[in-house]
Design a protein around this motif. Structure first.
Motif, mmCIF file in Angstrom:
data_model
loop_
_atom_site.group_PDB
_atom_site.id
_atom_site.type_symbol
_atom_site.label_atom_id
_atom_site.label_comp_id
_atom_site.label_asym_id
_atom_site.label_seq_id
_atom_site.Cartn_x
_atom_site.Cartn_y
_atom_site.Cartn_z
ATOM 1 N N LEU A 168 -21.808 -30.056 -89.113
ATOM 2 C CA LEU A 168 -22.768 -30.069 -90.213
ATOM 3 C C LEU A 168 -23.290 -31.472 -90.505
ATOM 4 O O LEU A 168 -24.491 -31.713 -90.477
ATOM 5 N N CYS A 169 -22.373 -32.429 -90.802
ATOM 6 C CA CYS A 169 -22.829 -33.771 -91.150
ATOM 7 C C CYS A 169 -22.977 -34.682 -89.940
ATOM 8 O O CYS A 169 -23.641 -35.713 -90.009
ATOM 9 N N LEU A 170 -22.344 -34.324 -88.813
ATOM 10 C CA LEU A 170 -22.411 -35.090 -87.566
ATOM 11 C C LEU A 170 -21.926 -36.528 -87.730
ATOM 12 O O LEU A 170 -22.262 -37.402 -86.933
ATOM 13 N N CYS B 257 -15.610 -31.266 -90.971
ATOM 14 C CA CYS B 257 -14.727 -32.144 -91.732
ATOM 15 C C CYS B 257 -14.321 -31.412 -93.012
ATOM 16 O O CYS B 257 -14.820 -30.322 -93.302
ATOM 17 N N VAL B 258 -13.444 -32.024 -93.809
ATOM 18 C CA VAL B 258 -12.936 -31.347 -95.004
ATOM 19 C C VAL B 258 -14.035 -31.072 -96.034
ATOM 20 O O VAL B 258 -14.182 -29.938 -96.498
ATOM 21 N N PRO B 259 -14.856 -32.079 -96.426
ATOM 22 C CA PRO B 259 -15.875 -31.780 -97.451
ATOM 23 C C PRO B 259 -16.868 -30.714 -97.016
ATOM 24 O O PRO B 259 -17.201 -29.818 -97.798
ATOM 25 N N CYS B 260 -17.337 -30.791 -95.782
ATOM 26 C CA CYS B 260 -18.312 -29.802 -95.320
ATOM 27 C C CYS B 260 -17.680 -28.425 -95.174
ATOM 28 O O CYS B 260 -18.313 -27.407 -95.477
ATOM 29 N N GLY B 261 -16.445 -28.364 -94.697
ATOM 30 C CA GLY B 261 -15.787 -27.080 -94.483
ATOM 31 C C GLY B 261 -15.615 -26.288 -95.765
ATOM 32 O O GLY B 261 -15.833 -25.076 -95.804
ATOM 33 N N HIS B 262 -15.229 -26.975 -96.853
ATOM 34 C CA HIS B 262 -15.038 -26.278 -98.124
ATOM 35 C C HIS B 262 -16.366 -25.859 -98.752
ATOM 36 O O HIS B 262 -16.364 -25.152 -99.759
#
Length: 421
Positions: free
Chosen positions: A377-379, A396-401
């Motif tokens: 998502l954020c690459l 990553c953690v922020p994008c996954g949640h």
């Protein structure tokens, strides 16, 4: 005991597993093996499946790009993977699970001498619209009075250690250091508070342990501790006052020291509640390891003896009913030969099919191992969060949640697990 997943109950050598709630007491020194006993008595316990039987990966199944497979057996090499805690997708503020929505909430947030909005959003916070108060979308914890040099992620984990999102975001090592630092600071505060409380009611020795001469002194010390912030915090979590009081009494009576923080008191309350519910006033609900293991061994031997007798009887019956039929033997031989030829033809066809799939000369084969490990998502951040139940490691953690479905297969996400490689 710790390795086996057991917690001390402050009653003799009684221990409890907080996952499967088995309670054991009267251990035999140098004979009982807590790990083997836990695995035998509670084979379906989540702790047993995820930790003690981690070679089988029977509880937490996560697809990881770092997995290597044995060409012959197809088994997974677990040495390259270490799984973190599983965090469910249930959040207190599901409207702010998505990062863009958290960004939008900071439209009126003051920016002078405060952490950046980007860091606050990444740490899981959204702006409440009041002063500098921000709230975590997952645990509902709120913080204010920020300084320009404050790190939102570290402060989140420091003040709300039970938040699963903050723990995953920090990672195991950083989270451990944050809690150790907090524990050291609170230990100094607790010693100072204990000294003040004990001036007229008790005393403390050179090691910081409390000396309690009688029951009346214990009652006064416990009453004073019920007014402390950590007791009030646990009381807000819907624990009965009698449970909190009993935990303080046991802590001071048997360990002669205070709880370091609300986390220790919270676990003590959980242990006490589970004991009350599990035992229910019946001694037979408390397992004596040596007695229980002997019963299991006797039962296993009886079952093996019964199976041996059944197998012996079946063999005897087959031998009595055996007939030497030449026609039947010849027919079986012909069928076996035909089957063998058919299998040989199919095997050759499969080999031909595999040969057709081999990359022809002049074409560059795809190098799977060289695929990017960046978040899809954020690459920018490294992939570190796996979606369950599908197990894809993609973000990553922020994008996954921020997701409700897996970006790879679109399967609905039930929970997440942090991956450390």
């Amino acid at each position: 005991m710790i390795e086996a997943g057991f917690f001390n109950c402050n009653v003799g050598d009684r221990v409890i597993c907080l996952y499967c709630n088995i309670i054991c007491q009267q251990w035999t020194p140098n004979t009982d093996n807590p790990v083997e006993i836990h695995k035998t008595l509670s084979p379906k316990c989540p702790y047993v499946l995820a930790i003690l039987d981690r070679q089988q990966l029977s509880a937490i199944r996560v697809m990881n790009d770092q997995f290597t497979r044995d060409n012959l057996t197809g088994t997974m090499n677990v040495d390259t993977l270490r799984c973190g805690d599983i965090v469910n997708t249930i959040a207190c503020h599901q409207n702010y699970m998505e990062i863009p929505r958290r960004y939008t909430s900071f439209a009126t947030f003051p920016t002078e001498n405060l952490p950046s909005v980007e860091n606050l959003v990444k740490a899981g916070f959204f702006y409440t619209g009041s002063k500098t108060i921000v709230t975590c979308f997952y645990c509902n914890g709120s913080l204010q009075n920020w300084g320009a040099n404050d790190n939102p992620m570290i402060e989140h984990a420091r003040w709300f250690p039970h938040c699963g999102y903050a723990k995953q975001l920090c990672g195991a090592e950083l989270y451990r250091k944050i809690q150790e630092s907090k524990r050291a600071q609170q230990e100094k505060v607790c010693i100072n508070e204990s000294t003040k409380l004990c001036e007229n009611e008790g005393s403390s020795n050179s090691k910081g342990q409390l000396t309690i001469p009688d029951e009346s002194t214990l009652s006064r010390l416990v009453a004073a501790r019920l007014d402390l912030p950590i007791s009030q915090y646990i009381l807000k979590l819907k624990f009965k006052l009698s449970i909190i009081k009993r935990c303080w009494e046991d802590q001071l009576k048997f360990k002669h020291e205070d709880f370091l923080d609300e986390c220790d008191l919270f676990v003590a309350c959980i242990i006490l509640l589970k004991q009350i519910e599990k035992i229910d006033g019946k001694k037979e609900n408390i397992i004596v390891p040596s007695v229980k293991m002997n019963q299991i061994r006797d039962l296993t031997q009886a079952e093996m003896h019964t199976r041996a007798q059944v197998a012996c009887a079946a063999t005897l019956t087959d031998s009595l009913n055996h007939t030497d039929d030449n026609k039947s033997t010849f027919s079986e031989s012909v069928v076996g030969e035909t089957t063998s030829k058919t299998m040989s033809v199919k095997t050759k066809e499969k080999q031909d099919t595999k040969a057709e799939k081999v990359v022809s000369p002049g074409k560059n084969p795809v190098n799977v191992s060289s695929s990017s490990q960046a978040c899809v998502l954020c690459l920018e951040e490294e992939r570190s969060l796996a979606c369950l139940p599908c197990g894809h490691l993609a973000t990553c953690v922020p994008c996954g949640h921020s997701l409700r479905s897996c970006p790879i297969c679109r399967t609905a996400i039930n929970s997440y697990v942090r991956i450390y490689t």
